[in-house]
Design an enzyme around this catalytic site. Structure first.
Site, mmCIF file in Angstrom:
data_model
loop_
_atom_site.group_PDB
_atom_site.id
_atom_site.type_symbol
_atom_site.label_atom_id
_atom_site.label_comp_id
_atom_site.label_asym_id
_atom_site.label_seq_id
_atom_site.Cartn_x
_atom_site.Cartn_y
_atom_site.Cartn_z
ATOM 1 N N ASP A 30 0.863 -1.192 0.000
ATOM 2 C CA ASP A 30 0.000 0.000 0.000
ATOM 3 C C ASP A 30 0.896 1.239 0.000
ATOM 4 O O ASP A 30 1.900 1.299 0.699
ATOM 5 C CB ASP A 30 -0.911 -0.006 1.233
ATOM 6 C CG ASP A 30 -2.044 0.980 1.088
ATOM 7 O OD1 ASP A 30 -3.207 0.544 1.009
ATOM 8 O OD2 ASP A 30 -1.787 2.214 1.053
ATOM 9 N N ILE A 31 0.520 2.214 -0.803
ATOM 10 C CA ILE A 31 1.339 3.421 -0.949
ATOM 11 C C ILE A 31 1.320 4.274 0.327
ATOM 12 O O ILE A 31 2.239 5.066 0.555
ATOM 13 C CB ILE A 31 0.869 4.225 -2.197
ATOM 14 C CG1 ILE A 31 1.992 5.079 -2.754
ATOM 15 C CG2 ILE A 31 -0.369 5.040 -1.912
ATOM 16 C CD1 ILE A 31 1.699 5.646 -4.144
ATOM 17 N N ASN A 85 -12.671 -3.414 2.349
ATOM 18 C CA ASN A 85 -13.668 -2.342 2.369
ATOM 19 C C ASN A 85 -14.612 -2.502 1.185
ATOM 20 O O ASN A 85 -14.188 -2.891 0.089
ATOM 21 C CB ASN A 85 -12.966 -0.979 2.311
ATOM 22 C CG ASN A 85 -12.147 -0.702 3.555
ATOM 23 O OD1 ASN A 85 -12.552 -1.059 4.663
ATOM 24 N ND2 ASN A 85 -10.994 -0.070 3.390
ATOM 25 N N VAL A 92 -10.804 2.788 -3.669
ATOM 26 C CA VAL A 92 -10.465 2.247 -4.991
ATOM 27 C C VAL A 92 -11.482 1.160 -5.337
ATOM 28 O O VAL A 92 -11.632 0.177 -4.601
ATOM 29 C CB VAL A 92 -9.035 1.662 -5.005
ATOM 30 C CG1 VAL A 92 -8.728 1.026 -6.357
ATOM 31 C CG2 VAL A 92 -8.004 2.745 -4.673
ATOM 32 N N HIS A 96 -9.666 -5.298 -3.474
ATOM 33 C CA HIS A 96 -8.339 -5.505 -2.889
ATOM 34 C C HIS A 96 -8.517 -5.903 -1.442
ATOM 35 O O HIS A 96 -9.431 -5.445 -0.757
ATOM 36 C CB HIS A 96 -7.480 -4.248 -3.015
ATOM 37 C CG HIS A 96 -8.147 -3.003 -2.525
ATOM 38 N ND1 HIS A 96 -9.127 -2.359 -3.260
ATOM 39 C CD2 HIS A 96 -8.022 -2.315 -1.386
ATOM 40 C CE1 HIS A 96 -9.553 -1.315 -2.584
ATOM 41 N NE2 HIS A 96 -8.910 -1.258 -1.438
ATOM 42 N N HIS A 98 -6.674 -5.873 2.121
ATOM 43 C CA HIS A 98 -5.568 -5.312 2.900
ATOM 44 C C HIS A 98 -5.049 -6.386 3.851
ATOM 45 O O HIS A 98 -5.833 -7.047 4.541
ATOM 46 C CB HIS A 98 -6.048 -4.134 3.764
ATOM 47 C CG HIS A 98 -6.546 -2.946 3.016
ATOM 48 N ND1 HIS A 98 -5.786 -1.814 2.811
ATOM 49 C CD2 HIS A 98 -7.748 -2.691 2.447
ATOM 50 C CE1 HIS A 98 -6.500 -0.919 2.150
ATOM 51 N NE2 HIS A 98 -7.697 -1.421 1.912
HETATM 52 P P1 AMP Z 1 -9.600 1.303 0.200
HETATM 53 O O1 AMP Z 1 -10.003 2.437 1.092
HETATM 54 O O2 AMP Z 1 -9.848 -0.024 0.821
HETATM 55 O O3 AMP Z 1 -10.183 1.440 -1.190
HETATM 56 O O4 AMP Z 1 -8.020 1.395 0.074
HETATM 57 C C1 AMP Z 1 -7.357 1.788 -1.088
HETATM 58 C C2 AMP Z 1 -5.908 1.740 -0.749
HETATM 59 O O5 AMP Z 1 -5.157 1.848 -1.945
HETATM 60 C C3 AMP Z 1 -5.437 2.874 0.182
HETATM 61 O O6 AMP Z 1 -4.923 2.312 1.376
HETATM 62 C C4 AMP Z 1 -4.367 3.577 -0.642
HETATM 63 O O7 AMP Z 1 -3.274 4.017 0.148
HETATM 64 C C5 AMP Z 1 -3.974 2.513 -1.642
HETATM 65 N N1 AMP Z 1 -3.409 3.013 -2.895
HETATM 66 C C6 AMP Z 1 -3.895 4.002 -3.680
HETATM 67 N N2 AMP Z 1 -3.103 4.173 -4.758
HETATM 68 C C7 AMP Z 1 -2.110 3.268 -4.661
HETATM 69 C C8 AMP Z 1 -0.983 2.946 -5.465
HETATM 70 N N3 AMP Z 1 -0.714 3.610 -6.610
HETATM 71 N N4 AMP Z 1 -0.159 1.973 -5.058
HETATM 72 C C9 AMP Z 1 -0.400 1.300 -3.903
HETATM 73 N N5 AMP Z 1 -1.456 1.554 -3.102
HETATM 74 C C10 AMP Z 1 -2.300 2.530 -3.472
#
Ligand code: AMP
Ligand code: ZN
Length: 106
Positions: A30-31, A85, A92, A96, A98
């Site tokens: 995760d970024i 989530n 996103v 995915h 976590h």
């Molecule tokens: P969610 O709230 O479950 O949709 O989490 C989306 C996650 O994607 C967040 O924790 C972000 O930090 C992560 N994220 C967004 N863009 C990127 C990226 N380019 N590379 C890795 N993680 C990302």
């Protein structure tokens, strides 16, 4: 999906340091990590969220991958957390999972 961040990572248009990948699944950090280890386990196919996983094999594959990554990331006995989530809570819209750990506070 052209504007999907995780599809762009899959297609190499956005950089990510893959922890693991195969033909179905990719795993990258995760970024914005919220634990020392914070990985995202992501199906390569664009599936908007958990509830739309219809393919039993993919569902199985995702959970199996999570199990393997828990081991490979050294989290097996180390206070890990799995989080998905959905229903609008997610930022996103590409499924995915976590994987975070070790979780130090309740
Ligand atoms: P969610 O709230 O479950 O949709 O989490 C989306 C996650 O994607 C967040 O924790 C972000 O930090 C992560 N994220 C967004 N863009 C990127 C990226 N380019 N590379 C890795 N993680 C990302
Ligand atoms: Zn996508």
């Amino acid at each position: 999906m052209n504007d999907c961040i995780f599809c762009q990572i899959r297609d190499g248009k956005i950089q990510a340091k893959f922890f693991y990948q195969d033909e179905d699944v990719m795993v990258f950090p995760d970024i914005h990590p919220r634990a020392k280890t914070h990985l995202l386990i992501v199906p390569k196919k664009h599936i908007p969220e958990f509830i739309f996983v219809e393919d039993e094999n993919l569902r199985e594959k995702l959970f199996h991958t999570v199990q393997q990554i828990i081991n490979q990331a050294g989290l097996k006995d180390n206070r890990y957390q799995i989080r998905i989530n959905g229903g609008g809570l997610q930022d996103v819209d590409h499924l995915h999972i976590h994987l975070l750990g070790p979780i130090t506070a309740a």
